[in-house]
Scaffold this motif. Structure first.
Motif, mmCIF file in Angstrom:
data_model
loop_
_atom_site.group_PDB
_atom_site.id
_atom_site.type_symbol
_atom_site.label_atom_id
_atom_site.label_comp_id
_atom_site.label_asym_id
_atom_site.label_seq_id
_atom_site.Cartn_x
_atom_site.Cartn_y
_atom_site.Cartn_z
ATOM 1 N N SER A 1 -46.186 33.204 -9.196
ATOM 2 C CA SER A 1 -45.367 32.338 -10.054
ATOM 3 C C SER A 1 -44.967 33.032 -11.349
ATOM 4 O O SER A 1 -44.108 32.531 -12.083
ATOM 5 C CB SER A 1 -46.112 31.036 -10.356
ATOM 6 N N ALA A 2 -45.563 34.185 -11.641
ATOM 7 C CA ALA A 2 -45.191 34.940 -12.835
ATOM 8 C C ALA A 2 -43.734 35.388 -12.803
ATOM 9 O O ALA A 2 -43.148 35.691 -13.850
ATOM 10 C CB ALA A 2 -46.103 36.158 -12.991
ATOM 11 N N THR A 3 -43.136 35.414 -11.614
ATOM 12 C CA THR A 3 -41.755 35.875 -11.475
ATOM 13 C C THR A 3 -40.743 34.734 -11.611
ATOM 14 O O THR A 3 -39.558 34.919 -11.357
ATOM 15 C CB THR A 3 -41.553 36.586 -10.127
ATOM 16 N N MET A 4 -41.192 33.576 -12.025
ATOM 17 C CA MET A 4 -40.321 32.409 -12.192
ATOM 18 C C MET A 4 -39.354 32.659 -13.353
ATOM 19 O O MET A 4 -39.759 32.857 -14.494
ATOM 20 C CB MET A 4 -41.199 31.181 -12.452
ATOM 21 N N GLY A 5 -38.057 32.641 -13.084
ATOM 22 C CA GLY A 5 -37.058 32.957 -14.100
ATOM 23 C C GLY A 5 -36.839 31.853 -15.116
ATOM 24 O O GLY A 5 -36.449 32.120 -16.256
ATOM 25 N N HIS A 6 -37.032 30.621 -14.708
ATOM 26 C CA HIS A 6 -36.966 29.472 -15.606
ATOM 27 C C HIS A 6 -38.275 28.703 -15.456
ATOM 28 O O HIS A 6 -38.679 28.363 -14.351
ATOM 29 C CB HIS A 6 -35.798 28.546 -15.246
ATOM 30 N N SER A 7 -38.933 28.425 -16.572
ATOM 31 C CA SER A 7 -40.215 27.721 -16.544
ATOM 32 C C SER A 7 -39.996 26.218 -16.397
ATOM 33 O O SER A 7 -38.884 25.709 -16.546
ATOM 34 C CB SER A 7 -40.980 27.995 -17.839
ATOM 35 N N PHE A 8 -41.080 25.494 -16.132
ATOM 36 C CA PHE A 8 -40.977 24.034 -16.095
ATOM 37 C C PHE A 8 -40.599 23.480 -17.473
ATOM 38 O O PHE A 8 -39.938 22.451 -17.569
ATOM 39 C CB PHE A 8 -42.286 23.415 -15.603
ATOM 40 N N GLU A 9 -40.991 24.178 -18.544
ATOM 41 C CA GLU A 9 -40.566 23.764 -19.878
ATOM 42 C C GLU A 9 -39.043 23.862 -20.012
ATOM 43 O O GLU A 9 -38.392 22.955 -20.545
ATOM 44 C CB GLU A 9 -41.249 24.617 -20.937
ATOM 45 N N ILE B 1 -36.008 16.033 -24.307
ATOM 46 C CA ILE B 1 -37.338 16.608 -24.528
ATOM 47 C C ILE B 1 -37.192 18.030 -25.064
ATOM 48 O O ILE B 1 -36.447 18.847 -24.505
ATOM 49 C CB ILE B 1 -38.144 16.602 -23.217
ATOM 50 N N ARG B 2 -37.894 18.329 -26.115
ATOM 51 C CA ARG B 2 -37.855 19.679 -26.665
ATOM 52 C C ARG B 2 -38.700 20.616 -25.798
ATOM 53 O O ARG B 2 -39.761 20.230 -25.303
ATOM 54 C CB ARG B 2 -38.383 19.699 -28.099
ATOM 55 N N ARG B 3 -38.235 21.845 -25.667
ATOM 56 C CA ARG B 3 -38.951 22.794 -24.826
ATOM 57 C C ARG B 3 -40.393 22.948 -25.274
ATOM 58 O O ARG B 3 -41.313 23.018 -24.457
ATOM 59 C CB ARG B 3 -38.242 24.157 -24.851
ATOM 60 N N GLU B 4 -40.629 22.990 -26.576
ATOM 61 C CA GLU B 4 -41.977 23.197 -27.084
ATOM 62 C C GLU B 4 -42.891 21.993 -26.841
ATOM 63 O O GLU B 4 -44.115 22.108 -26.943
ATOM 64 C CB GLU B 4 -41.949 23.547 -28.568
ATOM 65 N N ASP B 5 -42.315 20.845 -26.508
ATOM 66 C CA ASP B 5 -43.104 19.647 -26.224
ATOM 67 C C ASP B 5 -43.241 19.370 -24.726
ATOM 68 O O ASP B 5 -44.002 18.483 -24.324
ATOM 69 C CB ASP B 5 -42.459 18.409 -26.872
#
Length: 313
Positions: free
Chosen positions: A244-252, A166-170
Motif C-alpha cells: 500500500s506504500a505505492t498508493m498515489g492518492h491517500s485516503f486523506e 473535510i480538510r485533509r489534515e482532519d
C-alpha cells in the motif's frame, strides 16, 4: 478490534474476534436490547460510546461463540455508499499495456503509457453497486455474459463520522476502520463498454461482485495504512504481491476531494483501487471455474472465495 458480521442460528449478529482468532464475542447476543448492537451500521452510527461498549465486551465477553459454528458475512453487508478509486499508477500502466488481449491495439511497454494529467491532480473513482456485497467463504457467481473473470487486490476504508468539505489534515479522524476488498471484474464486458466514455458498468455490476472482509479492523489497530503488504493467491499459488506504500492518492486525499461540496455519511466505503501487480489482467492471466482466490493484507486478514460458473453447485 476485528469486528465481524455473522449468521448465527439463522439470525444476523455482530461481534468481534477474540485473541485466539477461533472465538467471537457475540455483541448482539450479549445485549439483545442494545440498539447499537443491532448491526454494523448501528454500531458505527452510535459513535464513541458504542465503540467503547464493544471494547468492553471484548475485554469481558458475556456471550462467546466458536468461529467455526457461524457463517461470516461481509462485515458491512450493505454500505451506505461505495466508491472505488484508481490510486495505484503501476496497476494502471500494466493493465493498459494488455488491452491488446481484447483486440484493442498492440501490446505496449507499461513504461511508455501516459496517464492523463487529471489522474495526478485528483483521485478518480466510480460508484459501485452497494447491494452486491458478499463476505469471505461465499461463492462468486460468475456472470453468464463473461468469459474473462478477474480478481482485484484492494483494501478499503469505512467512514466513521461524516462531513462536508473535510480538510485533509482532519480526514484520518473520520475513518472508522479498514477491510480487504476484492473488486471482481468481468474483463471482457469491461473492455467492451469502456470506449463508450462511461462506466465501468456490467464489467463490475453483477451479484456477488463486491467482496468485503473477512472482518472490519478498527483504525486504531492500523496506525499506518500505507505500509501494508498485499498478496493474492489462486488455488494456493501466489499471483500478486504489492504494498500500500505505492498508493498515489491517500485516503486523506480521497476524503478531502469527495467531500468537496458534498456531504459524506458514516458507513460509506472507499476502495483504494487495485495495487500494482494486483490482478490477473496485468499479467494476461484470468480465472477458471472453481478457482479459489485468497487476498491477504497485513493486519487485515485473509479474504477467501471460490469462483463458480452458473449451474455449478
Amino acid at each position: 478490534m476485528k469486528l465481524a458480521t455473522f449468521e448465527r442460528a439463522g439470525q444476523r449478529h455482530i461481534g468481534a474476534l477474540l485473541a485466539d482468532e477461533a472465538t467471537l464475542s457475540d455483541f448482539t447476543a450479549s445485549e439483545p436490547a442494545a440498539p447499537h448492537f443491532r448491526d454494523m451500521l448501528a454500531l458505527i452510527d452510535n459513535g464513541a460510546a458504542a465503540l467503547e461498549a464493544a471494547r468492553e465486551l471484548v475485554r469481558k465477553p458475556k456471550e462467546k461463540v466458536r468461529r467455526a459454528e457461524v457463517r461470516l458475512l461481509a462485515p458491512l453487508p450493505e454500505p451506505r455508499q461505495m466508491r472505488d478509486f484508481l490510486c495505484f499508477e503501476q496497476h494502471i500502466r500494466q493493465a493498459r499495456s494488455n488491452r491488446y488481449l481484447f483486440g484493442q491495439g498492440e501490446k505496449l511497454d507499461p513504461a511508455t503509457i501516459e496517464l492523463p494529467p487529471v489522474w495526478y491532480e485528483q483521485p478518480i473513482y466510480y460508484k459501485c453497486n452497494r447491494f452486491s456485497v458478499i463476505g469471505t467463504e461465499t461463492d462468486v457467481q460468475w456472470p453468464r455474459y463473461c468469459e474473462m473473470l478477474d480478481y482485484e487486490l484492494e483494501f478499503g476504508a469505512i467512514l466513521g463520522t461524516g462531513g462536508k468539505n473535510i480538510r485533509r489534515e482532519d480526514a484520518r479522524g473520520h475513518i472508522f476502520g479498514y477491510c480487504i476488498f476484492n473488486d471482481v471484474s468481468a474483463r471482457d464486458a469491461q473492455m467492451r463498454e469502456m470506449p463508450g466514455q462511461l462506466g465501468p458498468a456490467k464489467g463490475k455490476d453483477f451479484d456477488t461482485g463486491n467482496i468485503l472482509g473477512p472482518w472490519l479492523v478498527t483504525a486504531d489497530e492500523i496506525p499506518d495504512p500505507y505500509r501494508l503488504t498485499m498478496v493474492a493467491r489462486v488455488n494456493g499459488e501466489e499471483w500478486s504481491r504489492g504494498n500500500s506504500a505505492t498508493m498515489g492518492h491517500s485516503f486523506e486525499d480521497i476524503l478531502a476531494h469527495v467531500s468537496n461540496e458534498e456531504t459524506l455519511y458514516p458507513g460509506e466505503f472507499f476502495g483504494s483501487g487495485t495495487v500494482g501487480n494486483g490482478c490477473g489482467l496485468e499479467f494476461g492471466r484470468f480465472l477458471k471455474d472453481g478457482d479459489v482466490v485468497e487476498l491477504e493484507i497485513e493486519g487485515l486478514g485473509i479474504l477467501r472465495n471460490r469462483m463458480v460458473r452458473q449451474g455449478r453447485g
